[in-house]
Scaffold this motif. Structure first.
Motif, PDB file in Angstrom:
ATOM      1  N   ASN A   7      -1.314   0.380  14.279  1.00  0.00           N
ATOM      2  CA  ASN A   7      -0.571  -0.766  13.742  1.00  0.00           C
ATOM      3  C   ASN A   7      -0.510  -0.803  12.224  1.00  0.00           C
ATOM      4  N   SER A   8      -1.350  -0.007  11.573  1.00  0.00           N
ATOM      5  CA  SER A   8      -1.297   0.016  10.103  1.00  0.00           C
ATOM      6  C   SER A   8      -0.555   1.262   9.666  1.00  0.00           C
ATOM      7  N   PRO A   9       0.635   1.124   9.114  1.00  0.00           N
ATOM      8  CA  PRO A   9       1.362   2.313   8.667  1.00  0.00           C
ATOM      9  C   PRO A   9       0.721   2.974   7.453  1.00  0.00           C
ATOM     10  N   SER A  10      -0.058   2.202   6.691  1.00  0.00           N
ATOM     11  CA  SER A  10      -0.670   2.791   5.505  1.00  0.00           C
ATOM     12  C   SER A  10      -1.979   2.094   5.188  1.00  0.00           C
ATOM     13  N   LEU A  11      -2.823   2.830   4.454  1.00  0.00           N
ATOM     14  CA  LEU A  11      -4.123   2.321   4.036  1.00  0.00           C
ATOM     15  C   LEU A  11      -4.466   2.983   2.706  1.00  0.00           C
ATOM     16  N   SER A  12      -4.955   2.169   1.778  1.00  0.00           N
ATOM     17  CA  SER A  12      -5.338   2.702   0.479  1.00  0.00           C
ATOM     18  C   SER A  12      -6.791   2.340   0.201  1.00  0.00           C
ATOM     19  N   VAL A  13      -7.604   3.336  -0.167  1.00  0.00           N
ATOM     20  CA  VAL A  13      -9.021   3.086  -0.460  1.00  0.00           C
ATOM     21  C   VAL A  13      -9.417   3.826  -1.731  1.00  0.00           C
ATOM     22  N   GLN A  14     -10.530   3.397  -2.300  1.00  0.00           N
ATOM     23  CA  GLN A  14     -11.061   4.062  -3.481  1.00  0.00           C
ATOM     24  C   GLN A  14     -11.952   5.223  -3.058  1.00  0.00           C
ATOM     25  N   GLU A  15     -11.928   6.243  -3.871  1.00  0.00           N
ATOM     26  CA  GLU A  15     -12.813   7.395  -3.651  1.00  0.00           C
ATOM     27  C   GLU A  15     -14.253   6.922  -3.534  1.00  0.00           C
ATOM     28  N   SER A  85      -6.420  12.300   1.592  1.00  0.00           N
ATOM     29  CA  SER A  85      -5.104  11.644   1.586  1.00  0.00           C
ATOM     30  C   SER A  85      -4.131  12.446   2.440  1.00  0.00           C
ATOM     31  N   ALA A  86      -3.659  11.816   3.511  1.00  0.00           N
ATOM     32  CA  ALA A  86      -2.806  12.482   4.499  1.00  0.00           C
ATOM     33  C   ALA A  86      -2.368  11.430   5.519  1.00  0.00           C
ATOM     34  N   VAL A  87      -1.541  11.844   6.465  1.00  0.00           N
ATOM     35  CA  VAL A  87      -1.221  10.979   7.610  1.00  0.00           C
ATOM     36  C   VAL A  87      -2.194  11.306   8.732  1.00  0.00           C
ATOM     37  N   LEU A 109      -0.759   6.455   7.066  1.00  0.00           N
ATOM     38  CA  LEU A 109      -0.847   7.201   5.818  1.00  0.00           C
ATOM     39  C   LEU A 109      -2.036   6.688   5.021  1.00  0.00           C
ATOM     40  N   LEU A 110      -3.033   7.550   4.843  1.00  0.00           N
ATOM     41  CA  LEU A 110      -4.214   7.212   4.057  1.00  0.00           C
ATOM     42  C   LEU A 110      -4.059   7.757   2.639  1.00  0.00           C
ATOM     43  N   THR A 111      -4.260   6.890   1.678  1.00  0.00           N
ATOM     44  CA  THR A 111      -4.270   7.303   0.276  1.00  0.00           C
ATOM     45  C   THR A 111      -5.636   6.980  -0.293  1.00  0.00           C
ATOM     46  N   VAL A 112      -6.318   8.006  -0.794  1.00  0.00           N
ATOM     47  CA  VAL A 112      -7.623   7.823  -1.414  1.00  0.00           C
ATOM     48  C   VAL A 112      -7.435   7.972  -2.921  1.00  0.00           C
ATOM     49  N   ASN A 113      -7.694   6.920  -3.619  1.00  0.00           N
ATOM     50  CA  ASN A 113      -7.467   6.903  -5.077  1.00  0.00           C
ATOM     51  C   ASN A 113      -8.716   7.317  -5.825  1.00  0.00           C
TER      52      ASN A 113
END
Lengths: 114, 115
Positions: A7-15, A85-87, A109-113
């Motif tokens: 249900n979550s198309p994207s997620l952003s987290v800190q390294e 960071s990937a799908v 889509l996970l984005t790790v900043n």
């Protein structure tokens, strides 16, 4: 017919922090679950799996939890790294069938900043 | 580490033309699959193949599609008369015996564009 839902198309987290990706399923015949990671222009890469006889499986930084009564599984990545960071796709199949055909979720889509 | 390979990486064709997508599964694997992913949609199962015959196919896999294992290493997907809606990424996967019989390993995909 969404038998597997992310249900979550994207997620952003800190390294360095934890990433938690969720997946729900509706088909009670599913008894084996897999997570795949996919980079752009590449095929899905197997990450970790879990059978319904277990409620947890761990492999290094990756842990999958299965709650059969809730028909819910989650993937925990600790600590998260920018290379993660990937799908991420959740997939399931019924091991009672002979073909093990996979039913996939739509992916997160996970984005790790850094 | 053994991997599934696919050729070509990108195929452009005119509507109504035949295309053949090729895959080389992992060498000791016995079960072979094709999936596709239309842009923005889920990865969908097309067909599974075992012991030189189709073991299951989805409703997407109509008479325009066929699969073949012409020799001991290749696994092909043929689309006889392509339609615009066949434009997608096509992934081949294989599954073996032994320790990880439950896991399908995927190739990098072929991007099919039908004009």
């Amino acid at each position: 017919d969404q038998q597997v839902k992310q249900n979550s198309p994207s997620l952003s987290v800190q390294e360095g922090r934890i990433s938690i990706l969720n997946c729900d399923y509706t088909n009670s015949m599913f008894d084996y679950f897999l997570w795949y990671k996919k980079y752009p222009a590449e095929g899905p890469t197997f990450l970790i799996s879990i059978s319904s006889i277990k409620d947890k499986n761990e492999d290094g930084r990756f842990t999958v939890f299965l709650n059969k009564s809730a028909k819910h599984l989650s993937l925990h990545i600790v600590p998260s790294q920018p290379g993660d960071s990937a799908v991420y796709f959740c997939a399931a199949f019924n091991s009672g069938g002979s073909n093990y055909k996979l039913t996939f979720g739509k992916g997160t889509l996970l984005t790790v900043n850094p | 580490e053994p991997e599934v390979t696919q050729t070509p990486s990108h195929q452009v064709t005119q509507m109504g033309q035949e295309v053949i997508l090729r895959c080389v599964p992992i060498s000791n694997h016995l079960y072979f699959y094709w999936y596709r992913q239309i842009l923005g949609q889920k990865v969908e199962f097309l067909v599974s193949f075992y012991n030189n015959e189709i073991s299951e196919k989805s409703e997407i896999f109509d008479d325009q599609f066929s699969v073949e294992r012409p020799d001991g290493s290749n696994f092909t997907l043929k689309i006889r008369s392509t339609k615009l809606e066949d434009s997608a990424m096509y992934f081949c996967a294989s599954r073996g015996t032994g320790v990880r019989t439950d896991t399908q390993y995927f190739g990098p995909g072929t991007r099919l564009t039908v004009l």
